[in-house]
Enzyme design. Structure first.
Site, mmCIF file in Angstrom:
data_model
loop_
_atom_site.group_PDB
_atom_site.id
_atom_site.type_symbol
_atom_site.label_atom_id
_atom_site.label_comp_id
_atom_site.label_asym_id
_atom_site.label_seq_id
_atom_site.Cartn_x
_atom_site.Cartn_y
_atom_site.Cartn_z
ATOM 1 N N HIS A 107 0.855 -1.188 0.000
ATOM 2 C CA HIS A 107 0.000 0.000 0.000
ATOM 3 C C HIS A 107 0.893 1.241 0.000
ATOM 4 O O HIS A 107 1.965 1.242 0.610
ATOM 5 C CB HIS A 107 -0.909 -0.013 1.237
ATOM 6 C CG HIS A 107 -1.982 1.022 1.179
ATOM 7 N ND1 HIS A 107 -1.732 2.347 1.441
ATOM 8 C CD2 HIS A 107 -3.293 0.942 0.864
ATOM 9 C CE1 HIS A 107 -2.866 3.031 1.299
ATOM 10 N NE2 HIS A 107 -3.824 2.201 0.938
ATOM 11 N N GLU A 111 -4.371 1.929 -7.304
ATOM 12 C CA GLU A 111 -4.707 3.021 -6.403
ATOM 13 C C GLU A 111 -3.822 4.226 -6.714
ATOM 14 O O GLU A 111 -2.679 4.297 -6.205
ATOM 15 C CB GLU A 111 -4.452 2.613 -4.949
ATOM 16 C CG GLU A 111 -5.309 1.499 -4.449
ATOM 17 C CD GLU A 111 -5.543 1.620 -2.939
ATOM 18 O OE1 GLU A 111 -6.707 1.732 -2.545
ATOM 19 O OE2 GLU A 111 -4.572 1.635 -2.175
HETATM 20 P P1 PGA Z 1 -9.723 5.819 0.593
HETATM 21 O O1 PGA Z 1 -8.490 4.828 0.824
HETATM 22 O O2 PGA Z 1 -10.889 4.985 0.133
HETATM 23 O O3 PGA Z 1 -9.965 6.442 1.952
HETATM 24 O O4 PGA Z 1 -9.296 6.805 -0.424
HETATM 25 C C1 PGA Z 1 -8.285 3.747 -0.036
HETATM 26 C C2 PGA Z 1 -7.021 3.035 0.339
HETATM 27 O O5 PGA Z 1 -6.049 3.678 0.777
HETATM 28 O O6 PGA Z 1 -6.947 1.798 0.224
#
Ligand code: PGA
Length: 237
Positions: free
Chosen positions: A87, A159
């Site tokens: 992440h 992401e």
């Molecule tokens: P968020 O986070 O939905 O609060 O943008 C997603 C993540 O970091 O996995």
């Protein structure tokens, strides 16, 4: 069927946990599969309440003197089927690099845990038009040396770093482009893998995001902490 991975990060007080579990249990929808990734101390509690569970992180080594770490084997032993890896918050705050991520993925796969590999570009990289290069580089390094039949158990979560917690999301065209690019690139080496999108997904934009072709699900951060919002979101799937 959409996979919804709930990434609680370092949130949810113990005092509200039972209530959260009760309300989340009320969400019933055959079109979704929930994977709850709470803080490690709550994993068993979710498991005992019938949820599919995943870690938010695991160690780069099998076992030993690593204060504060949890191994893939330990995660598996309490029934975890998934684990988030790489992440952007771990890359940023815990100096997690591609080599560490690669080691973690191998250990997770050895323990029959499906790694959820997070990849994504910064805003500067997006503006420089190098999103695909960045993502491919992250994926290639993370999956280096892993057998093809094993790679199919890896789930990739796209992401964009600039969209996490910011309320900003890519356009459908941008997302469609990246999702297909990831899928096609892995298909070229005979791997069919699942791809999720994560970053500011909420109960308002979920219907819009659900239009993306071939997307297998979503990684949910902030919205996953609020069961009422989760209920609204899942009702739209
Ligand atoms: P968020 O986070 O939905 O609060 O943008 C997603 C993540 O970091 O996995």
């Amino acid at each position: 069927m959409k996979l919804l991975v709930l990434n609680h990060k370092m949130n949810i007080e113990y005092s509200v946990l039972n209530n959260y579990i009760k309300e989340l249990s009320n969400i019933k929808n055959n079109n979704i599969k929930l994977v709850v990734c709470p803080s490690d101390i709550y994993l068993l509690k979710f498991k005992e309440n019938g949820f599919t569970i995943g870690g938010q992180n695991s160690s780069f080594d099998k076992k030993g003197n690593y204060t504060g770490e949890v191994s893939a084997e330990q995660l598996k032993s309490i029934g975890a089927d998934y684990c988030i890896v790489g992440h952007s918050e771990r890359r940023k705050y815990f100096a997690e690099d591609d080599n560490t991520i690669n080691r973690k993925i191998k250990l997770l796969l050895d323990n029959d845990i499906d790694p959820i590999l997070c990849v994504g570009e910064t805003l500067e990289q997006k503006n420089a038009g190098v999103t695909k290069e960045i993502i491919m580089d992250q994926i290639a390094k993370a999956l280096d040396g892993i057998r093809k039949d094993k790679i199919e158990n890896v789930i990739i979560a796209y992401e964009p770093i600039w969209s996490i917690g910011s309320g900003m999301i890519p356009t459908i065209d941008e997302l469609q482009n990246v999702i297909l690019f990831i899928k096609d690139s892995l298909k070229k080496v005979d791997c069919n893998i699942k791809v999720l999108y994560g970053g500011s997904v909420n109960e308002e934009n979920i219907s819009y995001l659900n239009n993306i072709d071939k997307l297998d699900g979503f990684l949910l951060g902030g919205v996953s902490l609020d069961t009422k919002r989760m209920s609204k979101l899942t009702n739209k799937l």
